[in-house]
Design a protein around this motif. Structure first.
Motif, PDB file in Angstrom:
ATOM      1  N   UNK A 870     -12.754  -7.158  -4.814  1.00 55.21           N
ATOM      2  CA  UNK A 870     -11.824  -6.291  -4.089  1.00 55.21           C
ATOM      3  C   UNK A 870     -10.420  -6.594  -4.575  1.00 55.21           C
ATOM      4  N   UNK A 871      -9.628  -5.547  -4.789  1.00 55.30           N
ATOM      5  CA  UNK A 871      -8.250  -5.701  -5.232  1.00 55.30           C
ATOM      6  C   UNK A 871      -7.408  -4.654  -4.521  1.00 55.30           C
ATOM      7  N   UNK A 872      -6.441  -5.071  -3.723  1.00 61.18           N
ATOM      8  CA  UNK A 872      -5.630  -4.140  -2.942  1.00 61.18           C
ATOM      9  C   UNK A 872      -4.158  -4.470  -3.114  1.00 61.18           C
ATOM     10  N   UNK A 873      -3.350  -3.450  -3.452  1.00 61.49           N
ATOM     11  CA  UNK A 873      -1.906  -3.611  -3.628  1.00 61.49           C
ATOM     12  C   UNK A 873      -1.185  -2.546  -2.798  1.00 61.49           C
ATOM     13  N   UNK A 874      -0.037  -2.906  -2.261  1.00 61.28           N
ATOM     14  CA  UNK A 874       0.731  -1.954  -1.454  1.00 61.28           C
ATOM     15  C   UNK A 874       2.205  -2.329  -1.480  1.00 61.28           C
ATOM     16  N   UNK A 875       3.062  -1.295  -1.284  1.00 61.82           N
ATOM     17  CA  UNK A 875       4.509  -1.503  -1.174  1.00 61.82           C
ATOM     18  C   UNK A 875       5.068  -0.543  -0.136  1.00 61.82           C
ATOM     19  N   UNK A 876       5.962  -1.057   0.701  1.00 59.19           N
ATOM     20  CA  UNK A 876       6.672  -0.214   1.674  1.00 59.19           C
ATOM     21  C   UNK A 876       8.170  -0.371   1.444  1.00 59.19           C
ATOM     22  N   UNK A 877       8.874   0.773   1.406  1.00 57.48           N
ATOM     23  CA  UNK A 877      10.314   0.790   1.169  1.00 57.48           C
ATOM     24  C   UNK A 877      11.031   1.345   2.390  1.00 57.48           C
ATOM     25  N   UNK A 878      12.062   0.637   2.856  1.00 58.14           N
ATOM     26  CA  UNK A 878      12.891   1.112   3.974  1.00 58.14           C
ATOM     27  C   UNK A 878      14.039   1.945   3.394  1.00 58.14           C
ATOM     28  N   UNK A 879      14.282   3.119   3.993  1.00 57.06           N
ATOM     29  CA  UNK A 879      15.356   3.969   3.471  1.00 57.06           C
ATOM     30  C   UNK A 879      16.327   4.457   4.540  1.00 57.06           C
ATOM     31  N   UNK A 880      16.323   3.789   5.708  1.00 57.61           N
ATOM     32  CA  UNK A 880      17.334   4.090   6.715  1.00 57.61           C
ATOM     33  C   UNK A 880      17.533   2.872   7.600  1.00 57.61           C
TER      34      UNK A 880
END
Length: 992
Positions: A870-880
């Protein structure tokens, strides 16, 4: 030969000056063109031909198009072949600079440490011409390419635009390649539309330092552009002495003289130096001696039945040792020579009582960690490899009319490598049971041993030197043909010619006198009696002294009026082979029923010729001997061709995608390929190159694309096979057929049953490494999903399951064995002749039969395979809000447990083991994470973007030591893998 590390201060000063100078140049140049509203990493130039992939459709971690499915720029959802793409954003988020770091983010991939073989010895880590680690896809070996040309250049992210993995054989890409698939890295090219600059600096754990510069300069708007890039990186390790240093420079010049014409020239040169070590501490050859309270006595009084239970053995062969004092300092060093005559005998400590029944022996084992922690690399600071490379790539793309495109490409790569390290398993810790030793003056008397009772490493140093040169030219044509209700067709043709040459010498440290003549038997200077055995006594408990010696300080001694000095000489000519390939490819991608059915087909024919050069010995008047480059009688390649083999494999690819709805599609793909014979490997019966292997895959599955393609999922079920692949090393201790064969021939020769010529004709192991063939069949499924549900979030999740079946091991052995057995026993009483191992010829024949059965059983056990991944990647970006500009993410990897051994309950009448419990190495789990902040800096009219990023690897600090093999009693390890502890890297990137 010495390749010292560059001074850190000098390198930093040079880099700083270079970057400062380039910054002064590119800063005003970048202002000449109006900056874009935001920095875009994708290539937004006009794509002239379908042979070039643009990254404009890559969104976050989701890729839009690929060349790997049909040799034409196609949408991934229209591609029946199993292709996965690692986008630029994914690679940069996780700081994936090296090839290993990149592929850690991919699906169904494992590093190949030779852990699938019976003897898991990753000897390739010491190869001068393998700068990157090897990988398996779907449990099978994979090939590596750079811009779709075969390469051995180490891959780095500083000039990489994307990475594509084609899982399984794919003849459209290469007719001759590995069955696991192809990993292609695309390099960045110059853009004629805008200026852009990226400067990045990074620091981290273990003195990690990295600096990059990448600048694109438009020289003539939409006509001419230049991109230059540079890298300097220096990193040490959590293990003493390990390091890696890279210096690389690349350039790309793009010229678009006419609307439909583009010419691109890419160039790169660089060097990579790194320490060579194995992923373990050292082998244990003193445990029984320590348990017996370190007995010390005269070798002349040694008694087999009394002293082997004490952990003491006597050497009977001739060796010349070079001894250094504690800590490896050469002050007070001396040399002495052993033999089987009185006063020349020598004792050595043992791990266990060798008189025990075979079922009670632990056999080969590593030192307990308390005796040598894994933080110390016993290979020492003088063990390293140095790789230099130079690459030219030219592409001309031409559009003819509305629907025809031409593509011409030329590629030339030259990579040179040098490696020096202790050879084989010579990193072993011994105890010294000798009260006296042979006199260093060679007189045949004995003197007191100043190191009696001490511990020491004993190493035979060697290495490798060679080069890899690959020159290729290809021409391709693509034509779009619209037949209305009979479909739209993209037709492609390709012709290619390539010449690949690889030359390798195995090196060994030997003794030569002041005239250049070898110490023993000068006619064959590579013989074992002439080898230098370096011995370093350690300061017990001071682990910084636990190294294999100061190899860069030549060893020397005087005897019988001669002064002998150590030097590296060609121990084995491991292959000088030229591979010439002429290829022809036809491919089509056809669209029917309003683009709901896409059919892909390809036919490829490759004419492949292998030429192997003759090995001779250097004559006294050879200019290289006169200059001192080599010594008289040293092994050298000539220009004469020793053998020539030709193959003409024909391969095909057939696949279909059916878009049943806008969101649901099904696909099927068949493809095969042919594997080129491996350099430096030979097979029975005559130690010739192995014929090309055959790789075949059948893939089928479905594709989901939901929410306007913001969610995409692909599920692939596959059966992938490799037939008759070189897979089993027949020269290792447990799988060795060379030694029994040699013992038989020596006994027959001494017994006047065969001639010297017959001895040479039937000897094995003189050409290169001897291997056995085997079939490998894999099946399973792969699922990959990408999510871009909002502009703030991107994710890539994959899961795979792989079953591996290895069968039909060593099919070529049986005919060879039957023929040789008849030859060995052709004279009366030959089976009763006694060998140098005090066995009979008949017993050695039985041993060969046993080894063949053992190899087949052992190889079929499926070591090293992790079925589930299993290989899982994620990114979350704040823009306010107050978090505006911050981003965070992570990667989670989990891999199933793998077989690492079996309990041996007993041995049958033929001495083959009877197995019991299966041993596994633990599941592998790791988390990598990152946190960053991105903002614009307002410096007047100049508004660069600044990114500060922290990457943490192995966040949960998972165990460092991973068992790879247990010894026979499971009382210790015989092989391990070492994972890096938790580490961090901080980088600052400036883009404008």
């Amino acid at each position: 030969m010495n390749y010292p590390l560059p001074s850190l201060c000098r390198s930093l000063g040079r880099l700083t000056a270079a970057l400062a100078g380039l910054f002064l140049i590119v800063r005003p140049l970048s202002a000449q063109t109006a900056p874009p509203s935001d920095i875009a990493s994708e290539d937004d130039t006009v794509v002239l031909s379908p042979f070039e992939v643009s990254t404009t459709e890559d969104v976050g971690y989701r890729a839009g198009t690929t060349l790997s499915g049909s040799r034409m720029n196609s949408k991934l959802k229209d591609t029946p072949a199993a292709v996965q793409v690692l986008t630029k954003e994914l690679l940069e988020d996780f700081g994936a600079n090296s090839f290993e770091e990149m592929l850690a983010l991919a699906n169904n991939v494992q590093i190949d440490y030779a852990d699938t073989s019976a003897d898991a010895t990753p000897s390739y880590l010491a190869s001068a011409l393998i700068p990157d680690k090897r990988f398996r896809i779907r449990g099978l070996p994979a090939s590596k390419a750079l811009d779709y040309f075969e390469t051995i250049i180490p891959i780095d992210g500083y000039n990489t635009s994307r990475v594509e993995l084609s899982n399984g054989p794919n003849s459209i890409l290469f007719g001759a390649g590995s069955p696991g698939g192809l990993i292609n890295t695309s390099t960045e090219r110059a853009l004629t539309t805008r200026n852009e600059t990226r400067m990045r600096f990074g620091v981290g754990s273990w003195d990690y330092q990295r600096a990059e510069l990448n600048h694109n300069q438009v020289l003539l708007k939409d006509k001419l552009a230049l991109r230059i890039a540079g890298l300097w990186e220096d990193e040490e390790s959590w293990r003493a002495y390990e390091f890696e240093t890279s210096e690389r420079y690349s350039g790309s010049l793009r010229w678009e003289p006419f609307k439909n014409t583009s010419v691109t020239y890419n160039y790169e040169q660089g060097s990579v130096q790194r320490q060579i070590s194995r992923p373990w501490n050292a082998f244990d050859e003193l445990a029984q001696w320590l348990a017996s309270d370190r007995p010390v006595f005269n070798a002349n009084s040694w008694n087999r039945n009394r002293d082997r239970p004490l952990g003491v053995n006597r050497l009977t062969n001739t060796r010349t040792f070079y001894v250094e004092d504690s800590g490896g300092n050469s002050a007070g060093a001396y040399a002495f020579t052993t033999g089987n005559a009185a006063n020349l005998r020598f004792l050595q400590s043992l791990y266990e009582n060798t008189l025990l029944p075979i079922g009670e022996k632990a056999d080969e084992s590593l030192l307990p960690e308390a005796q040598l922690p894994y933080e110390y690399s016993a290979w020492g600071p003088d063990s390293f490899k140095d790789v230099h490379f130079d690459r030219h790539n030219v592409r001309i793309e031409q559009r003819v009319g509305e629907n025809t495109f031409l593509d011409f490409a030329y590629n030339h790569e030259l990579t040179k490598g040098y490696a020096q390290a202790p050879t084989g398993r010579s990193i072993t810790l011994y105890g010294d049971p000798n009260s006296v030793i042979p006199n260093p003056d060679g007189s045949g008397t004995q003197v007191d041993n100043p190191n009696a009772g001490g511990l020491y490493f004993e190493s035979r140093w060697g290495g490798e030197a060679g080069f890899f040169e690959n020159e290729g030219m290809r021409a391709a044509i693509n034509h779009d043909l619209n037949l209305g209700k009979f479909g739209r067709h993209r037709l492609a043709g390709l012709v290619e010619r390539g010449e690949l040459r690889q030359q390798r010498y195995a090196l060994s440290e030997i003794w030569v006198d002041e005239t250049g003549a070898a110490l023993q038997r000068p006619a064959t200077p590579e013989n074992n009696e002439n080898a230098v055995f370096r011995r370093v006594y350690v300061d017990e408990g001071n682990f910084s002294t636990y190294t294999s010696g100061n190899f860069n300080k030549p060893a020397t001694f005087s005897r019988d009026g001669h002064t002998y000095t150590s030097r590296l000489a060609h121990y084995q000519a491991s292959g000088d082979i030229t591979q010439t390939t002429e290829s022809f490819l036809l491919a089509t991608q056809s669209y029917f029923w309003d683009n709901r059915i896409i059919a892909t087909a390809g036919y490829r024919k490759d004419d492949i010729t292998f030429e192997e050069r003759v090995v001779d010995r250097a004559a006294a008047n050879d200019p290289r001997v006169v200059s001192g480059e080599v010594i008289e009688n040293e092994l050298l390649y000539t220009d004469e061709i020793a053998s020539e083999n030709g193959y003409a494999p024909e391969t095909v690819s057939l696949g279909t995608v059916f878009h049943a709805t806008d969101w649901f599609s099904v696909f099927y793909n068949y493809s095969d390929n042919s594997g080129a014979p491996a350099f430096g490997q030979r097979i029975l019966p005559d130690e010739s190159l192995a014929p090309p292997t055959k790789g075949v895959t059948n893939d089928y599955g479905f594709i989901l694309t939901l929410f306007d393609e913001k969610l995409s999922l692909r599920a692939t079920f596959y059966e992938t096979n490799q037939d008759a692949a070189p897979a089993v090393n027949l020269e290792n201790s447990a799988t060795n057929i060379i030694r029994p064969n040699e013992e038989i021939l020596i006994a027959l020769q001494r017994g006047n049953r065969i001639t010297d010529a017959e001895y040479q004709d039937h000897l094995l192991g003189e050409e290169a490494r001897l291997v056995g063939l085997a079939d490998v069949k894999t099946k399973g499924f792969e699922i990959e999903a990408t999510f871009n549900l909002t502009r703030n979030f991107t994710s890539r999740i994959s899961y795979s399951h792989t079953d591996v079946d290895r069968s039909n091991g060593m099919p070529e052995f049986d005919d060879w064995f039957a023929t040789e057995k008849a030859f060995w026993l052709s004279t009366a009483g030959a089976g009763d002749l006694v060998t140098s191992r005090e066995t009979t010829v008949s017993q050695e024949i039985t041993e060969l039969d046993r080894v063949s059965n053992y190899v087949r059983d052992f190889y079929g056990f499926n070591y090293g395979v992790r079925p589930h991944k299993v290989n899982a990647s994620a990114r979350y970006t704040f823009n306010d809000g107050w978090l505006d500009g911050f981003f965070l993410g992570g990667n989670v990897q989990w891999q199933d447990k793998a077989k690492v051994g079996r309990a041996i309950l007993d041995y049958d009448a033929t001495n083959n083991p009877i197995y019991g419990e299966v041993f596994y190495r633990a599941e592998r789990f790791s988390i990598d994470s990152f946190l960053g902040y991105r903002t614009r800096i307002n410096w007047g009219t100049w508004k660069p973007r600044l990114t500060i990023q922290l990457n943490v690897r192995n966040l949960t600090d998972e165990p460092v030591v991973e068992p790879l093999r247990y010894n026979n009693l499971k009382s210790g390890y015989s092989r391990v893998l070492l994972n890096d502890p938790r580490s961090y890297r901080i980088s600052a990137t400036l883009e404008f």
